[in-house]
Design a protein around this motif. Structure first.
Motif, PDB file in Angstrom:
ATOM      1  N   MET A   1      34.313 -15.542  30.160  1.00 38.86           N
ATOM      2  CA  MET A   1      34.933 -14.663  29.172  1.00 38.86           C
ATOM      3  C   MET A   1      34.526 -13.222  29.469  1.00 38.86           C
ATOM      4  O   MET A   1      33.352 -12.924  29.574  1.00 38.86           O
ATOM      5  CB  MET A   1      34.476 -15.061  27.764  1.00 38.86           C
ATOM      6  N   PRO A   2      35.510 -12.301  29.642  1.00 35.02           N
ATOM      7  CA  PRO A   2      35.169 -10.925  29.985  1.00 35.02           C
ATOM      8  C   PRO A   2      34.415 -10.226  28.856  1.00 35.02           C
ATOM      9  O   PRO A   2      34.664 -10.476  27.673  1.00 35.02           O
ATOM     10  CB  PRO A   2      36.528 -10.274  30.228  1.00 35.02           C
ATOM     11  N   ALA A   3      33.503  -9.343  29.238  1.00 36.64           N
ATOM     12  CA  ALA A   3      32.730  -8.584  28.247  1.00 36.64           C
ATOM     13  C   ALA A   3      32.837  -7.099  28.566  1.00 36.64           C
ATOM     14  O   ALA A   3      32.587  -6.687  29.702  1.00 36.64           O
ATOM     15  CB  ALA A   3      31.271  -9.024  28.261  1.00 36.64           C
ATOM     16  N   ILE A   4      33.217  -6.327  27.570  1.00 32.35           N
ATOM     17  CA  ILE A   4      33.295  -4.889  27.749  1.00 32.35           C
ATOM     18  C   ILE A   4      32.426  -4.194  26.698  1.00 32.35           C
ATOM     19  O   ILE A   4      32.024  -4.806  25.701  1.00 32.35           O
ATOM     20  CB  ILE A   4      34.742  -4.360  27.620  1.00 32.35           C
ATOM     21  N   ALA A   5      32.145  -2.949  26.954  1.00 29.42           N
ATOM     22  CA  ALA A   5      31.599  -2.072  25.927  1.00 29.42           C
ATOM     23  C   ALA A   5      32.586  -0.936  25.758  1.00 29.42           C
ATOM     24  O   ALA A   5      33.270  -0.536  26.711  1.00 29.42           O
ATOM     25  CB  ALA A   5      30.226  -1.541  26.331  1.00 29.42           C
ATOM     26  N   THR A   6      32.710  -0.437  24.538  1.00 26.60           N
ATOM     27  CA  THR A   6      33.565   0.722  24.301  1.00 26.60           C
ATOM     28  C   THR A   6      32.735   1.839  23.699  1.00 26.60           C
ATOM     29  O   THR A   6      31.794   1.588  22.947  1.00 26.60           O
ATOM     30  CB  THR A   6      34.745   0.399  23.368  1.00 26.60           C
ATOM     31  N   LEU A   7      33.081   3.059  24.043  1.00 29.29           N
ATOM     32  CA  LEU A   7      32.378   4.228  23.532  1.00 29.29           C
ATOM     33  C   LEU A   7      33.345   5.082  22.725  1.00 29.29           C
ATOM     34  O   LEU A   7      34.402   5.489  23.226  1.00 29.29           O
ATOM     35  CB  LEU A   7      31.805   5.053  24.686  1.00 29.29           C
ATOM     36  N   THR A   8      32.991   5.338  21.475  1.00 26.39           N
ATOM     37  CA  THR A   8      33.798   6.179  20.598  1.00 26.39           C
ATOM     38  C   THR A   8      32.900   7.295  20.081  1.00 26.39           C
ATOM     39  O   THR A   8      32.058   7.069  19.214  1.00 26.39           O
ATOM     40  CB  THR A   8      34.373   5.367  19.423  1.00 26.39           C
ATOM     41  N   LEU A   9      33.080   8.482  20.618  1.00 23.73           N
ATOM     42  CA  LEU A   9      32.215   9.611  20.276  1.00 23.73           C
ATOM     43  C   LEU A   9      32.641  10.302  18.988  1.00 23.73           C
ATOM     44  O   LEU A   9      31.840  10.971  18.352  1.00 23.73           O
ATOM     45  CB  LEU A   9      32.201  10.610  21.431  1.00 23.73           C
ATOM     46  N   ASN A  10      33.890  10.129  18.609  1.00 24.74           N
ATOM     47  CA  ASN A  10      34.413  10.809  17.430  1.00 24.74           C
ATOM     48  C   ASN A  10      35.232   9.816  16.597  1.00 24.74           C
ATOM     49  O   ASN A  10      36.454   9.962  16.457  1.00 24.74           O
ATOM     50  CB  ASN A  10      35.285  11.997  17.863  1.00 24.74           C
ATOM     51  N   PRO A  11      34.571   8.790  16.048  1.00 21.93           N
ATOM     52  CA  PRO A  11      35.301   7.736  15.328  1.00 21.93           C
ATOM     53  C   PRO A  11      35.880   8.243  14.016  1.00 21.93           C
ATOM     54  O   PRO A  11      35.576   9.362  13.561  1.00 21.93           O
ATOM     55  CB  PRO A  11      34.233   6.678  15.088  1.00 21.93           C
ATOM     56  N   ARG A 127      21.359   1.096  28.570  1.00 20.04           N
ATOM     57  CA  ARG A 127      20.717  -0.184  28.231  1.00 20.04           C
ATOM     58  C   ARG A 127      21.717  -1.290  27.889  1.00 20.04           C
ATOM     59  O   ARG A 127      21.306  -2.403  27.570  1.00 20.04           O
ATOM     60  CB  ARG A 127      19.775   0.009  27.045  1.00 20.04           C
ATOM     61  N   THR A 128      23.012  -0.984  27.969  1.00 26.05           N
ATOM     62  CA  THR A 128      24.028  -1.938  27.532  1.00 26.05           C
ATOM     63  C   THR A 128      24.667  -2.637  28.721  1.00 26.05           C
ATOM     64  O   THR A 128      25.313  -1.990  29.551  1.00 26.05           O
ATOM     65  CB  THR A 128      25.120  -1.219  26.716  1.00 26.05           C
ATOM     66  N   PRO A 129      24.525  -3.964  28.826  1.00 28.52           N
ATOM     67  CA  PRO A 129      25.203  -4.695  29.900  1.00 28.52           C
ATOM     68  C   PRO A 129      26.681  -4.898  29.555  1.00 28.52           C
ATOM     69  O   PRO A 129      27.033  -5.158  28.412  1.00 28.52           O
ATOM     70  CB  PRO A 129      24.461  -6.035  29.929  1.00 28.52           C
ATOM     71  N   CYS A 130      27.550  -4.768  30.557  1.00 27.47           N
ATOM     72  CA  CYS A 130      28.974  -5.012  30.341  1.00 27.47           C
ATOM     73  C   CYS A 130      29.667  -5.110  31.695  1.00 27.47           C
ATOM     74  O   CYS A 130      29.139  -4.670  32.710  1.00 27.47           O
ATOM     75  CB  CYS A 130      29.606  -3.901  29.494  1.00 27.47           C
ATOM     76  N   ASP A 131      30.864  -5.713  31.688  1.00 26.37           N
ATOM     77  CA  ASP A 131      31.666  -5.805  32.905  1.00 26.37           C
ATOM     78  C   ASP A 131      32.499  -4.537  33.118  1.00 26.37           C
ATOM     79  O   ASP A 131      32.756  -4.134  34.248  1.00 26.37           O
ATOM     80  CB  ASP A 131      32.594  -7.018  32.833  1.00 26.37           C
ATOM     81  N   TRP A 132      32.966  -3.945  32.022  1.00 25.56           N
ATOM     82  CA  TRP A 132      33.716  -2.696  32.033  1.00 25.56           C
ATOM     83  C   TRP A 132      33.231  -1.853  30.862  1.00 25.56           C
ATOM     84  O   TRP A 132      32.770  -2.403  29.859  1.00 25.56           O
ATOM     85  CB  TRP A 132      35.218  -2.942  31.843  1.00 25.56           C
ATOM     86  N   LEU A 133      33.380  -0.534  30.974  1.00 25.18           N
ATOM     87  CA  LEU A 133      33.165   0.319  29.819  1.00 25.18           C
ATOM     88  C   LEU A 133      34.418   1.155  29.596  1.00 25.18           C
ATOM     89  O   LEU A 133      34.943   1.760  30.539  1.00 25.18           O
ATOM     90  CB  LEU A 133      31.953   1.234  29.984  1.00 25.18           C
TER      91      LEU A 133
END
Length: 311
Positions: A1-11, A127-133
């Protein structure tokens, strides 16, 4: 199962209403109120998880509205890492007027962020493991324009592909640093980047291919709204015509596009097949009013209709 992290600087806290008619001064009664956690990366994660993937959302939030955003994210059962900031999280408003069928969208600039706060984001990502960001959305006031370029360098050292969906100087500086796996500008964002109008699909493809050939991004997917989308990569450019659907809302279409395409890429789909998934997801997002984003059943149904033409 793919794992990503997302970054939202201005939510945002996304608030959506439906109204019969918008008039000045008078109190306007609303119906069908929606409250959702918003901002590019958070929206991408919402759709990515619906498709069956794992996603961690990394975002900055502060003030009383920041606490409310945290609660909304928890309602969506997303795994989250909050980077606290002093300023209050913004609230964005979307209003659909029934009489005209027009949609009105109000989006504040967001809180000013300190250097200590945005460097804390980089430390969290390290420090965050992920396949894509996936880094998606605008930079709030106080952040350097080359933040995404710095992020790309740090991720490249770890072998993690970066997907970038932003605009203006943040997009320009991010691409200038190279190392972008996938960039997803809109036509307007691409025009601002190259400094002139792109009147035809071919012109869009040429401008996007220039980014690829310059080594700034491996893949560029340019969304054209009601005209469809263009994909450019080292294998050439293809065009997907927009699907014949009745749009209820434009909110989150680009984020849903990114989620659909990245999910397909992360599960091993070829680039052009992943592009088809992106088009289907972006189209699925506009089927409903408000901020609900794309649903898997709609994506699967629309995918059968997506056709691509080589340019």
């Amino acid at each position: 199962m793919p794992a990503i992290a997302t970054l939202t600087l201005n939510p945002t806290i996304d608030v959506a209403y439906e109204v019969d008619r918008i008039v000045p001064t008078h109190k306007i009664r609303t119906t069908h109120e929606y409250y959702n956690p918003g901002g590019g990366g958070i929206n991408v994660a919402r759709v990515f998880v619906r498709l069956g993937g794992n996603a961690r959302v990394i975002y900055m939030s502060g003030g009383a509205t920041g606490a409310a955003l945290d609660g909304l994210i928890d309602l969506h059962q997303l795994v989250r890492t909050r980077v606290p900031i002093a300023g209050p999280t913004r609230i964005a408003l979307d209003a659909l007027e029934h009489e005209s069928g027009k949609e009105y969208r109000f989006t504040p600039a967001g809180p000013t962020v300190s250097e200590a706060e945005w460097t804390a984001c980089l430390d969290v990502i390290d420090r965050t493991p992920c396949d894509w960001l996936v880094a998606s959305g605008s930079l709030p006031p106080g952040m350097p324009a080359d933040f995404y370029a710095t992020l790309a360098r740090r991720l490249a050292a770890r072998g993690i592909p970066l997907v970038l969906d932003t605009s203006g100087e943040a997009l320009r500086a991010g691409l200038a640093g190279g190392r972008i796996a996938l960039a997803k500008p809109s036509r307007g964002e691409l025009e601002a980047l190259v400094g002139h109008k792109l009147e035809s699909v071919g012109a869009v493809a040429g401008a996007a291919m220039g980014i690829v050939q310059a080594g700034q991004a491996r893949i560029v997917a340019t969304t054209l709204g009601h005209e469809g989308a263009v994909l450019s990569h080292e294998g050439g450019s293809v065009y997907a015509q927009a699907l014949p659907i009745e749009a209820q809302s434009a909110v989150g279409a680009g984020d849903s596009f990114v989620a659909g395409m990245v999910y397909a890429l992360a599960t091993g789909a070829p680039i052009e097949e992943a592009f088809r998934h992106g088009v289907a997801a972006g189209s699925a997002a506009v089927l409903r009013a408000g901020t609900d984003l794309a649903r898997p059943a709609d994506i699967a149904r629309l995918l059968e209709q997506v056709r691509i033409t080589r340019l």
